[in-house]
Write an enzyme that holds these catalytic residues in place. Structure first.
Site, PDB file in Angstrom:
ATOM      1  N   LYS A 144      -8.535   2.436   4.007  1.00 35.53           N
ATOM      2  CA  LYS A 144      -9.272   1.258   3.537  1.00 35.53           C
ATOM      3  C   LYS A 144      -9.791   0.345   4.658  1.00 35.53           C
ATOM      4  O   LYS A 144     -10.854  -0.245   4.519  1.00 35.53           O
ATOM      5  CB  LYS A 144      -8.388   0.422   2.609  1.00 35.53           C
ATOM      6  CG  LYS A 144      -8.332   0.921   1.188  1.00 35.53           C
ATOM      7  CD  LYS A 144      -7.551  -0.052   0.322  1.00 35.53           C
ATOM      8  CE  LYS A 144      -7.422   0.470  -1.078  1.00 35.53           C
ATOM      9  NZ  LYS A 144      -6.739  -0.446  -1.973  1.00 35.53           N
ATOM     10  N   ASP A 151     -11.041  -4.350  -5.383  1.00 34.57           N
ATOM     11  CA  ASP A 151      -9.631  -4.721  -5.606  1.00 34.57           C
ATOM     12  C   ASP A 151      -9.515  -6.221  -5.849  1.00 34.57           C
ATOM     13  O   ASP A 151      -8.730  -6.666  -6.693  1.00 34.57           O
ATOM     14  CB  ASP A 151      -8.781  -4.377  -4.369  1.00 34.57           C
ATOM     15  CG  ASP A 151      -8.459  -2.888  -4.287  1.00 34.57           C
ATOM     16  OD1 ASP A 151      -8.512  -2.213  -5.333  1.00 34.57           O
ATOM     17  OD2 ASP A 151      -8.170  -2.412  -3.169  1.00 34.57           O
TER      18      ASP A 151
HETATM   19  P1  NAP Z   1       0.991  -1.716   1.813  1.00 39.46           P
HETATM   20  O1  NAP Z   1      -0.241  -2.110   2.521  1.00 39.46           O
HETATM   21  O2  NAP Z   1       1.819  -0.612   2.318  1.00 39.46           O
HETATM   22  O3  NAP Z   1       1.923  -3.034   1.739  1.00 39.46           O
HETATM   23  C1  NAP Z   1       3.184  -3.008   1.156  1.00 39.46           C
HETATM   24  C2  NAP Z   1       3.791  -4.401   1.187  1.00 39.46           C
HETATM   25  O4  NAP Z   1       4.981  -4.365   0.425  1.00 39.46           O
HETATM   26  C3  NAP Z   1       4.178  -4.871   2.584  1.00 39.46           C
HETATM   27  O5  NAP Z   1       4.005  -6.245   2.662  1.00 39.46           O
HETATM   28  C4  NAP Z   1       5.645  -4.485   2.664  1.00 39.46           C
HETATM   29  O6  NAP Z   1       6.399  -5.329   3.500  1.00 39.46           O
HETATM   30  C5  NAP Z   1       6.095  -4.714   1.247  1.00 39.46           C
HETATM   31  N1  NAP Z   1       7.221  -3.848   0.912  1.00 39.46           N
HETATM   32  C6  NAP Z   1       7.247  -2.500   0.961  1.00 39.46           C
HETATM   33  N2  NAP Z   1       8.452  -2.041   0.561  1.00 39.46           N
HETATM   34  C7  NAP Z   1       9.200  -3.141   0.270  1.00 39.46           C
HETATM   35  C8  NAP Z   1      10.533  -3.324  -0.164  1.00 39.46           C
HETATM   36  N3  NAP Z   1      11.334  -2.278  -0.402  1.00 39.46           N
HETATM   37  N4  NAP Z   1      10.972  -4.589  -0.360  1.00 39.46           N
HETATM   38  C9  NAP Z   1      10.177  -5.632  -0.128  1.00 39.46           C
HETATM   39  N5  NAP Z   1       8.904  -5.524   0.295  1.00 39.46           N
HETATM   40  C10 NAP Z   1       8.419  -4.291   0.501  1.00 39.46           C
HETATM   41  O7  NAP Z   1       0.691  -1.367   0.288  1.00 39.46           O
HETATM   42  P2  NAP Z   1      -0.479  -1.968  -0.616  1.00 39.46           P
HETATM   43  O8  NAP Z   1      -1.694  -1.154  -0.525  1.00 39.46           O
HETATM   44  O9  NAP Z   1      -0.579  -3.428  -0.364  1.00 39.46           O
HETATM   45  O10 NAP Z   1       0.097  -1.696  -2.081  1.00 39.46           O
HETATM   46  C11 NAP Z   1       1.247  -2.367  -2.556  1.00 39.46           C
HETATM   47  C12 NAP Z   1       1.476  -1.964  -3.996  1.00 39.46           C
HETATM   48  O11 NAP Z   1       0.474  -2.532  -4.813  1.00 39.46           O
HETATM   49  C13 NAP Z   1       1.363  -0.463  -4.221  1.00 39.46           C
HETATM   50  O12 NAP Z   1       2.598   0.161  -4.025  1.00 39.46           O
HETATM   51  C14 NAP Z   1       0.900  -0.358  -5.643  1.00 39.46           C
HETATM   52  O13 NAP Z   1       2.020  -0.227  -6.478  1.00 39.46           O
HETATM   53  C15 NAP Z   1       0.203  -1.673  -5.878  1.00 39.46           C
HETATM   54  N6  NAP Z   1      -1.260  -1.481  -6.003  1.00 39.46           N
HETATM   55  C16 NAP Z   1      -1.752  -1.413  -7.247  1.00 39.46           C
HETATM   56  C17 NAP Z   1      -3.106  -1.254  -7.433  1.00 39.46           C
HETATM   57  C18 NAP Z   1      -3.644  -1.212  -8.824  1.00 39.46           C
HETATM   58  O14 NAP Z   1      -4.789  -0.799  -9.004  1.00 39.46           O
HETATM   59  N7  NAP Z   1      -2.895  -1.652  -9.808  1.00 39.46           N
HETATM   60  C19 NAP Z   1      -3.966  -1.138  -6.335  1.00 39.46           C
HETATM   61  C20 NAP Z   1      -3.421  -1.201  -5.052  1.00 39.46           C
HETATM   62  C21 NAP Z   1      -2.061  -1.375  -4.905  1.00 39.46           C
HETATM   63  P3  NAP Z   1       6.526  -5.118   5.094  1.00 39.46           P
HETATM   64  O15 NAP Z   1       5.364  -5.855   5.691  1.00 39.46           O
HETATM   65  O16 NAP Z   1       7.833  -5.710   5.406  1.00 39.46           O
HETATM   66  O17 NAP Z   1       6.478  -3.621   5.328  1.00 39.46           O
END
Ligand code: NAP
Length: 503
Positions: A289, A326
């Protein structure tokens, strides 16, 4: 459609089932424990099912099949198949090259048409060389199947089929997860047929898809030269629900387009495919992305602000334009429920989804507070977006209008299950971006406290709906998109409950 089974009875059962949907069946005789003994029963099946066009394949283990016998035994099985009502026999090139011309003549004399095939389980290379090795046998069909190690390998296969389609009846595709494109588009490039599994779980080659998925989701029967190609690129992508949702939308709105899962972590590989296939548009997901931005000719202001885009539109002149749907997909569901100007909103997480949420909400005048497992990332995001940060221990005594979970916590297979404790949920509304499962532990906890909820499915459908509109100029059939995604997630949950993972 490939039919497997270790006994004639098993094969006949599966073929009887398959024939309701598909009349072109490949019988993998190499899966049978005793192929010669099974053939009379298969002969009877073919006699009773004259609509079926049957291919007999008895691939030896040396060529990636299951047949343990020697070449002479393979030939005996194929000869007997040929005189048992099979319409085509599939002979591996390596076998053809190691038998006498008279033996091949004997096989052909039995009446079935000949496919000479070649399978490369490692790479996609020297397709023309293989073609020239097969050509002297003058088979009715030439089948060349390679393995895609990149998305670009599909382009190599497509161009090869386009080049050779006038010279022979060609069948070609790439195996492997990255070869899915070729399984759907090979026919358009000139392959006279393609191969599919009878059902999920009965795949006879890596990356093979179930015939029902090829027909229902990818609408393979309707793909033609005018079909525009779209896809979702990222890694992992195999279980993405976007192909189901977007193909449903194209079908519903009678758009001649197909949407494929493009597994890659390499942007150069993806861009080769975009240019060469060519693709008309892309959904971009992790890990591409952010990186993709520098390859775009232009982008909307919100993509530039967030530093990420999830949607690419390829204009007629070949230029790539980026959009971020998004952000709107997070804002819209909230705007429907409350006024965002001045609203106090907690965003959990500081990754890609959190960035979209924080920038989008700040732009709408919300007072945004960020909390992340790694505080430094939260501070950086807050600085960039003019938001604030909060410490975990302050949560229990702070109230918000909305809490947005933008971490994967609560997602199927991710531990721990709870991102917040019940006493920390002090809000009017909780929006969990996680959509698998639909009903997350956070949402359940919120409901128990009488707090209204928004599910991640709403975001998922919204971001896809806006992509559809950018690409087609038509209004997206949101209800239908939502329906198929909810249905698929429910089916997955039921399947997971029926077959829990063994530890
Ligand atoms: P990302 O860039 O990998 O970011 C993940 C975030 O979550 C980081 O801030 C990370 O913290 C935190 N995190 C990961 N594991 C954790 C844990 N066990 N406990 C606490 N915090 C944790 O992922 P992303 O693209 O932002 O996506 C995040 C989530 O959003 C996805 O898993 C998905 O379920 C959801 N999402 C949904 C849609 C939709 O269309 N509904 C679209 C996109 C994403 P650190 O900085 O400490 O690593």
């Amino acid at each position: 459609m490939a039919i497997i089974g270790s006994t004639a009875a098993e094969m006949v059962d599966r073929a009887s089932e398959a024939v309701r949907d598909n009349h072109f069946l490949e019988f993998r005789l190499d899966y049978l424990e005793k192929p010669l003994i099974a053939l009379p029963k298969l002969k009877q099946f073919l006699a009773e099912n004259s609509v079926v066009t049957a291919v007999a394949t008895c691939r030896r283990a040396a060529n990636g099949g299951k047949f343990k016998g020697a070449i002479a035994a393979e030939l005996e099985v194929l000869q007997k198949a040929s005189s048992s009502g099979f319409h085509l026999v599939d002979l591996e090139l390596q076998t053809a090259e190691s038998i006498k011309a008279s033996e091949l003549d004997k096989l052909r004399a039995r009446g079935a048409a000949l496919i000479v095939s070649y399978h490369d389980f490692q790479t996609t290379k020297d397709l023309d060389g293989i073609f020239e090795r097969i050509r002297p046998y003058e088979p009715e069909f030439i089948k060349i199947v390679s393995t895609a190690k990149s998305l670009a390998d599909n382009v190599v296969m497509m161009h090869f089929l386009e080049r050779t389609g006038d010279m022979a009846n060609m069948v070609g595709l790439c195996m492997g997860d990255q070869g899915l494109i070729s399984r759907v588009l090979a026919i358009r490039a000139g392959s006279v047929f393609t191969f599919a599994a009878a059902t999920q779980g009965e795949e006879t080659a890596p990356g093979q898809i179930a015939a029902r998925t090829l027909v229902d989701t990818y609408r393979i029967g309707q793909i033609d030269a005018a079909t525009r190609v779209y896809g979702v690129a990222g890694n992992p992508i195999k279980h993405s629900l976007s192909p189901l949702m977007m193909n449903t939308a194209f079908h519903r709105e009678t758009v001649n387009a197909v949407y494929l899962a493009l597994q890659t972590s390499k942007l150069t590989d993806l861009l080769t495919l975009v240019r060469e296939l060519p693709l008309s548009g892309l959904s971009v997901t992790m890990p591409l992305k952010q990186e993709v931005l520098k390859h775009l000719e232009n982008m909307d202001p919100i993509s530039a602000q967030v530093g990420a885009c999830n949607t690419i539109f390829r204009a007629h002149d070949g230029k790539l334009y980026g959009f971020n749907t998004d952000v709107g997909a997070i804002i819209r569901p909230l705007e429907k429920r409350l006024s965002l100007a001045g609203a106090k909103i907690l965003v959990l997480g500081a990754g890609g989804a959190a960035r979209a949420a924080v920038f989008g909400l700040v732009n709408k005048g919300a007072e945004v507070v960020v909390l992340n497992r790694t505080p430094q990332t939260a501070q950086k995001l807050a600085r960039e977006a003019k938001a604030k940060t909060i410490r975990r221990e302050q949560l229990a005594k702070t109230s918000f209008d909305v809490i947005v979970n933008a971490t994967p916590v609560g997602m199927h297979g991710v531990k721990p299950l709870h991102i917040l404790e019940a006493k920390e949920i002090n809000a009017r509304l909780v929006f969990d971006l996680v959509y698998n499962p639909v009903d997350t532990p956070l949402l359940r906890m919120a409901r128990q406290k009488g707090v209204a909820v928004v599910t991640g499915i709403e975001m998922f459908v919204q971001q896809g709906a806006r992509q559809f509109e950018i690409w087609t100029g038509k209004r997206a059939p949101e209800e239908e998109m939502l329906r198929v995604v909810v249905h698929a997630l429910r089916q997955r949950a039921e399947a997971a409950a029926a077959h829990p993972p063994r530890h």
